[in-house]
Write an enzyme that holds these catalytic residues in place. Sequence first.
Site, PDB file in Angstrom:
ATOM      1  N   ASP A  73     -20.460 -38.808  -5.667  1.00  0.00           N
ATOM      2  CA  ASP A  73     -19.154 -38.361  -4.929  1.00  0.00           C
ATOM      3  C   ASP A  73     -18.135 -39.621  -4.662  1.00  0.00           C
ATOM      4  OD1 ASP A  73     -18.151 -36.830  -2.578  1.00  0.00           O
ATOM      5  OD2 ASP A  73     -19.692 -35.686  -3.301  1.00  0.00           O
TER       6      ASP A  73
ATOM      7  N   HIS B 162     -15.022 -37.182   1.690  1.00  0.00           N
ATOM      8  CA  HIS B 162     -16.141 -36.351   1.426  1.00  0.00           C
ATOM      9  C   HIS B 162     -17.856 -36.835   1.086  1.00  0.00           C
ATOM     10  CE1 HIS B 162     -17.314 -33.639  -1.150  1.00  0.00           C
ATOM     11  NE2 HIS B 162     -16.994 -32.651  -1.228  1.00  0.00           N
TER      12      HIS B 162
ATOM     13  N   SER C  99     -20.466 -28.026  -0.587  1.00  0.00           N
ATOM     14  CA  SER C  99     -20.907 -29.702  -0.130  1.00  0.00           C
ATOM     15  C   SER C  99     -21.857 -30.188   0.859  1.00  0.00           C
ATOM     16  CB  SER C  99     -19.089 -30.777  -0.358  1.00  0.00           C
ATOM     17  OG  SER C  99     -19.008 -30.169  -1.301  1.00  0.00           O
TER      18      SER C  99
END
Length: 727
Positions: free
Chosen positions: A40, A76, A259
């Site tokens: 990621d 994220h 996600s």
Amino acid sequence: MPSAFNTAEFRRSDGPLQHNAATAWNLGWTGAGVTIAVVDTGIDIDSPEFAGRIHPASRDVFDDRDTRGFNAADDHGTNVSLVAAGGRTGSGVVGIAYEATIMALRADFPGSCGADNPADPSTQCSFFNSSIAEAVDHAVANGAKVINLSLGGGRADSILREAVQRAVAAGVVVVVASGNDGEAEPDAFAGSLDAFGRDGVIVVGSVDADGTMSSFSNRAGTFPANYIAARGGRICCTYEDGQIFVDAQGFAYVFSGTSFAAPQVAGAAALLAQAFPNLTGVQIIEILLSSAFDAGEAGTDAVYGRGILDIAKAFAPQGTTSIAGGDRIALSDTSAIGSPAMGDATARSTIDTVILDKWGRAFQVDLSGTATGAQVDYPLHGAVATQSVHRAAGNDSFSIGFTIDSRGQSGELPRIQQLRLSREDAQQARVLASRALFKLNPDLKAGFTFRESASGLVALMQGTDRPAFMVADNAAADSGMYFRADTALALRQQLGGWGITASAETGEVMTASAFRRASQQRGQRLAGDVSTFGLAFDRRFGNLGTALGVTVMNEDATILGARFHEAFGTGGAQTLFVNTEANWKFADGWNMGLAARGGYTKPQRVGAVSQGSHVLSQAWSFDLQRTGVFGSRDSLAFRVSQPLRVESGNLSLNLPVSYDYATLTPTYGIQRLTLTPQGREIMGEIAWRGPLLGGYGSASMFYRNEPGHYQSLPSDQGVAFRWSRQF
């Protein structure tokens, strides 16, 4: 949910609560020792949520990005890692596998994320197939068991597909987000990896708090077989400086997306990998898919795929189960049924062992919940509801008697062609029991019975004067089981004042309740062969009659009438009974009787039955009878008795108690199954019988305390009257 996990931190954590993670936690599985690789945008390396659990092989695929390497470009990657493995710190939120190790692999192209591009902070992070592939290979090489790809976009190229295939071949679980376009199909990135992943890739869509598919989530479409849904809508909460961020107005911020659904599944995979190290990645995925909560249309569908993640069900045995190293046993099977002599003993017992499911996963279980006690017999109906005809004939040297069923009910008929009877006549004359006695010489008698026990035949040949009762049995004949005699033989020799009687008997013991196996549509009572051999001595001393006997009883498939599942490999048992009886005619018309039986049962040492297994049992009865109460031919009798009861003993079973996944072998230990009931039945009965109104009548009043040796059962009492007449 265990109270230890019902904390404010847990209640704020949407995924663990919705997906039943506490079930696995309560079993001790937290993800410890399992590495989840998160490919990621990096991770907040200073967050206390990951303290001490960031893998040393974490890295930035682009090594020259900055000195802090894999430190997060944005939140994220941190949020993905938080959902999968946020720590149980007592504050903030907790992840599914809260003690798993995170291998943070930053793979976003330098300068593509808004945080790295002050000129355009809204810029979306971009990832090259080659950098993702490099991260995947690095994760496999450094021992990751789960790889989370909360990424999306165009179709994966051959470089990435081949890297994923290598990961799958190495036994790694690859988790991919389905995408956030609200489409009927996973995005091209997820779809292409699924197509080439050989069942080692699981695609994850998002559901909201109520289990409905999130509006933004891509559905299963034409990839339903390897698609599962998990919580991805409105997940608490964003962090700042290691704490949940709360703005000036007091609001916390939530985040949404497939996600964040994917790491729910990645965390669940880590829990399974820790608990069951024998599993391959493909097997872990199939367990997650097959245990999913069925949502949408029944079965696999184009929206939810296989359903919604259910960790509790994933940690339940699946398919055919067996005792580790032994035979099959379904958890719905009856593991044991006690006998009447054992009463409520099964309620006190534990049968801890290890079973394996179809995946070879070991589970600690207590099978005592599938054990049951004997069905309690309430004998009053059987005593008064019979419709039978008795016939007897004979002389001083020979006698014969029959009891014939006159109910006319259908059932198994005798061989009517040999008797030259019509079907109707045969049905009306079904022989319930028969007896034949022969006097071979003045001191030698022989006897034969059909459907009548050897003890009754021996008592008849001895000339024992036993009172007749409707309900209470004589202790000397009590076997402590539901026994049905087939045939019996006896031979009695008079030697001076002593009588010596040898007897033999065959029959069946009926399991004392319905036995259930997964292979059967319904329960059934099972029968097992029983044989007995006895030797009895009797003598009269004036008005006192005495008898002493020993009986050896051999059971082929039961243990004092109790039956155990064949997975235990138990055989039969041998019991030695010692019987004593005394009858004293202490006054004209008065008789007092005493009978006692003690037994020692030794199970066969086969299968799981181990040394130390034994049972001691006891029965007794006391009688007082008066003849000629209202006439010369009637009698009034009183009996108090204890039916055969296990007084001490246990069944020692050598069963698996732990399992070694390294060698795939169990470790055995002794489980002692107590067979002694808490209850103790004491029965009292007053019985009258004699001529009445041109026929023959009998009446009974009885009381049973703790019937069937069940301490919790209410007393059983009743009054019965029966009248019969020959025509």
